[in-house]
Each structure stands twice: as C-alpha cells, then as structure tokens.
Design an enzyme around this catalytic site. Structure first.
Site, short mmCIF file in Angstrom:
data_model
loop_
_atom_site.label_atom_id
_atom_site.label_comp_id
_atom_site.label_asym_id
_atom_site.label_seq_id
_atom_site.Cartn_x
_atom_site.Cartn_y
_atom_site.Cartn_z
CG HIS A 35 -1.72 -1.18 1.45
ND1 HIS A 35 -3.03 -1.61 0.87
CD2 HIS A 35 -1.29 -2.27 2.13
CE1 HIS A 35 -3.25 -2.63 1.42
NE2 HIS A 35 -2.27 -3.41 1.91
CB SER A 72 13.20 22.73 -14.00
OG SER A 72 12.52 24.26 -14.40
CE LYS A 107 11.40 19.37 -10.10
NZ LYS A 107 10.19 20.09 -11.07
CG ASN A 151 12.21 17.57 -13.49
OD1 ASN A 151 12.03 17.51 -12.39
ND2 ASN A 151 12.03 18.44 -14.15
CD GLU A 181 8.97 12.50 -14.83
OE1 GLU A 181 9.76 13.30 -14.74
OE2 GLU A 181 7.77 13.12 -15.15
CD GLN A 234 -2.26 -1.28 -46.62
OE1 GLN A 234 -1.90 -2.08 -47.74
NE2 GLN A 234 -2.66 -0.04 -46.90
N1 ARG Z 1 -0.03 -3.74 -48.41
C1 ARG Z 1 -0.94 -4.85 -48.22
C2 ARG Z 1 -0.83 -5.13 -46.65
O1 ARG Z 1 -0.08 -4.88 -45.89
C3 ARG Z 1 -0.47 -5.88 -48.89
C4 ARG Z 1 -1.33 -7.21 -49.06
C5 ARG Z 1 -2.25 -6.45 -50.22
N2 ARG Z 1 -3.14 -7.49 -50.89
C6 ARG Z 1 -4.35 -7.08 -51.32
N3 ARG Z 1 -5.04 -8.19 -51.74
N4 ARG Z 1 -4.56 -6.03 -51.72
O2 ARG Z 1 -1.70 -6.02 -46.47
#
Ligand code: ARG
Length: 465
Positions: free
Chosen positions: A157, A278, A284, A286, A291, A323
C-alpha cells in the site's frame, strides 16, 4: 495510366484520395529486407520445381540483391503510386532485369507475401527484444550482487511494511523479465511457420514446394491451411501482448524510480546522465527517462488494443483492414525496445542512499512482525494473540513518538509480562532481514545466492546463445 501491377481491367487512375488511403509504403518499407529474402527463396524454389527457368531465377536473385543494396544505401526511390513494398520491389526488378521480373509472382500473392514478411519481421523483433531484456537482467543482477545486504523499506500500500534488501527488490524484476522473455519465446515458437505458397487464399495449381521455402526462411514448417495462413494476425497480437506485459513491468519499476528519487523519499539518486533540469527552477533534477518509460507503456497497450479491434470483425480470408496491423505494432516494438534500454541505463546508473534506506527501513514500526513472530516462537503464543499484543506495544511506542527498539523493556512487559530482553535482538532491521531465510525470502544470504545463480545462468545463456 492504370496500375501496371493490377490495372488490366481498369481504364482510369485511382482518385488521389483512394491512393492516399490505400498507400502503405511509408510503413511497410521497413519490411524490405524480409520481403527480398522471401522473394529470393520463392524464386529459387520456382526454379527447383521447374516452374521458371534457372536463368530467370538467377537474374531475379541478382536483381533482388541490387535492390537490397540500393535500399540499404538509401538510393532507392520509393514510389507512393506503387502502394506498398511488394510492388515497389517488383517494379524496380522489372526495370533492372526486364520481363523475367514478371515471373517472380507466379504461384504467389501479396496476401501470402505480406503475411510471410511480417512474420519474419516480428521474429527478428522478438530476437532483438530478447537480447535487450537479457542485458536488462544482467544489469539488475550486477546491482543485486552489490546490494544483497543493503537494507531498504519494503512497502505494501506504499506504506512501510517490512525491511527487505535492495538486492532482493532488484531480483524481483529479474524474475519478471524472465517470464517476459518466456512469453516472447512462446510467441516465437507459434509464429515460426511459413504462410508462403498459400497464395491469395486457396493455394495454387503450380507444383510448388512449400517446405523448401519454409526451410530457406528459417521457419519450422509451412502453415497447414492456406486460408488461415493469409488471414490471421494472431502472431502480432501475441507478440504485442507479451510486449504490453513487459511494458507494464517496466512501467512499475519506472514508477518506483520516480518515487524513490523524489526529494520527499530520497532513497535513490540518478546521475546527470539520466536526469534533466527545469528551464525555470534551477534546483530541479527530473527523472524524465523513467517518466517516459511509464508513458510509453500506453503506446504498447494501445497498439495491442487497436489491432484486437481491427481483427475482431474480419471474415476469412485476407481483408485490407489487415494492412493496419503494422504501424502500431512497429511503433510499439520500437517504444518497448527504447524503454528496455532506458531502464537498463538507469539500473546501471542509480545510486541508492544506503543510510537513508536503512533509516527508512526502521521507520513506521517495520519490525512489528518480528516482535509478533518472537512472541509466537519464544512464548508459544498463537499468532493472532501475538498480533494483538504487538499492536498494543506499537501503540505505546507511537504515543511516545519513539521506535520499537527504543521502547524500554519494562513498557513492553506492562503489556506482556513474559517478554524478556531477548526480544531486543529481533527488533533491528538487520536482524529482521537476516531472519527471512525461507525460500525466496529477503535474507542477504538468500539474495546473494539467487543473484549468483542468475549471473551464472545469464552467462551460460550468452555462451550458447
Ligand atoms: N500492403 C498490403 C498489406 O499490408 C499487402 C497485401 C495486399 N493485398 C491485397 N490483396 N490488396 O496488407
């Protein structure tokens, strides 16, 4: 002009906004080494299987090597219009070697390509993080050896609880880091299967050898289901989970450094190397690095949460949503790696104020449990009763504003007449820590032998690793 990689049925260029939302080259360019390695393995396998000629495979391999060195040197011209790393590399390959470049994509899709590249990338990241964590552990163990018997207050605590040793406290983080490394190692084992050859989603009609490309890329085996191979990102999620837990561990330690270095507490001092001043308050010092380690944890947890949310509604197989798996993960891994290195630096750098630690360890009646244990051991009192008697003795000392060991024996005997002068020897902080000899306890002897065992273990690992 439409896209030359996929634009056969298109007559118009994509809208500028379409291009902007679709482009991923700024992020996936970081996969170039893995992308090229996977393409080389694929081309060699296509030739070995008689799917392309040996001559074409040779030219493809050479061209890919040229591209690798261009990117390494920084002379490669990444084009946003080519969307991603896969098409940037292939387009440059066709500039370098002509139409044979177009044969590289036989029996392959960007879907299995990106899944392969990112698995390789995450695997490399795990290896880097593991090495950084090993260095962190080593730094902790060195300081633990040095401070196996340095007494400090242990807290629950954030209130003074019982004396512990500083070495014991540091070794707690060695144990946590060992489990963190174990989690990364587990994730690595499961991710080390090759998606390459799953093609778009259904596999291919060409007589490819997936075991050969898997082996060439250091994977343990090809993934068994082509739909799964192109559509799961659990390997990223698992690695990010390990990263998030590691970051939380580092953050807790960082928080302790912030508390310990506060002038109100003053248990530890960081040198100028790991503090900042600071611009307005000249006095100071820090603990900014600590952090920021604490803060970077938010980034890592955020990346995990974000990808869990991206994935949760996706039907099989590949969806473009995926993606979005890379940017957060890459940033999180970079943040984690920096945080580990910063903590390692601080561990090497910090100087405990041993006198202050010793004094603070005795404040707040930290040896009250030792008194209760003495009553149990010597007077055969049940622990609950001993707890009560000790509480009354602590109250007496507290009323007089003195420490337990400063309370005259007579005052203690007023509460419990059977107490003898023998009790005085358990009330010091040194005797308290010394007595904690149970397995895993804080006794300097335990701590020293644990620290030595860790030093040996880490040394051995370095030799074999
Ligand atoms: N840049 C795409 C990704 O990172 C690669 C795969 C793309 N495939 C597609 N069918 N458009 O996912």
């Amino acid at each position: 002009m439409s896209n030359k990689m996929w634009g056969g049925r298109f007559s118009e260029r994509p809208d500028a906004i379409m291009e902007e939302i679709n482009v991923s080259i700024d992020v996936d360019r970081h996969l170039y080494a893995q992308d090229i390695a996977a393409s080389k393995a694929h081309a060699a396998m296509l030739a070995a299987q008689g799917i392309i000629t040996a001559g074409d495979a040779k030219n493809i391999g050479k061209g890919l090597d040229t591209i690798l060195s261009e990117i390494d040197k920084g002379s490669f011209d990444f084009k946003r219009a080519l969307e991603d790393i896969h098409m940037n590399v292939e387009s440059r390959l066709s500039e370098l070697i002509g139409p044979a470049a177009g044969r590289l994509h036989t029996a392959r899709s960007r879907n299995d390509q990106v899944a392969t590249d990112f698995r390789l990338y995450v695997r490399d990241t795990i290896d880097e993080v593991d090495a950084a964590l090993a260095a962190f552990q080593k730094a902790l163990v060195e300081r633990a050896l040095e401070h196996a018997s340095t007494v400090m207050p242990g807290f629950t605590h954030l209130q003074t609880a019982q004396p512990v040793t500083f070495g014991h406290h540091l070794l707690a983080y060695v144990e946590m880091s060992a489990r963190d490394r174990g989690r990364f190692a587990d994730a690595r084992k499961r991710l080390n299967e090759s998606p390459l050859g799953a093609a778009a989603l259904a596999g291919t009609s060409f007589p490819i050898d997936r075991a050969a490309t898997a082996k060439a890329l250091g994977f343990d085996r090809p993934m068994a289901n082509s739909l799964d191979a192109v559509s799961d990102r659990d390997f990223v999620l698992e690695t990010l989970s390990a990263a998030a837990i590691t970051a939380v561990h580092l953050s807790r330690f960082a928080e302790e450094i912030v508390v310990w270095t506060s002038p109100l507490v003053g248990l530890v001092r960081l040198s100028d190397k790991f503090t900042t001043g600071s611009s307005i308050m000249p006095q100071k010092r820090n603990p900014d690095a600590a952090e920021l380690v604490r803060a970077k944890t938010g980034r890592v947890i955020g990346a995990l949460t974000a990808l869990l949310i991206v994935m949760k509604g996706l039907p099989l197989a590949y969806q473009k949503d995926m993606q979005e798996d890379k940017q957060g993960a890459m940033e999180a891994f970079a943040a984690l790696s920096l945080a580990i290195r910063a903590m390692t630096g601080m561990v090497r750098d910090l100087v405990p104020d041993e006198a202050r630690m010793q004094a603070a360890a005795g404040e707040g009646y930290a040896t009250a449990t030792d008194l209760a244990d003495w009553l149990v051991r010597t007077l055969r009192m049940p622990f609950r009763e001993a707890h009560h008697v000790t509480g009354r003795i602590v109250a007496l000392a507290s009323e007089r504003g003195i420490a337990l060991h400063e309370l005259p024996l007579q005052a203690m005997q007023e509460v419990e007449p059977k107490i003898t002068a023998d009790v005085l020897k358990v009330l010091s902080v040194e005797s308290s820590v010394k007595s904690r000899t149970s397995y895993g306890g804080t006794a300097p002897r335990n701590v020293l032998s644990q620290a030595k065992a860790w030093a040996k273990r880490l040394e051995k690992e370095r030799k074999w690793g």
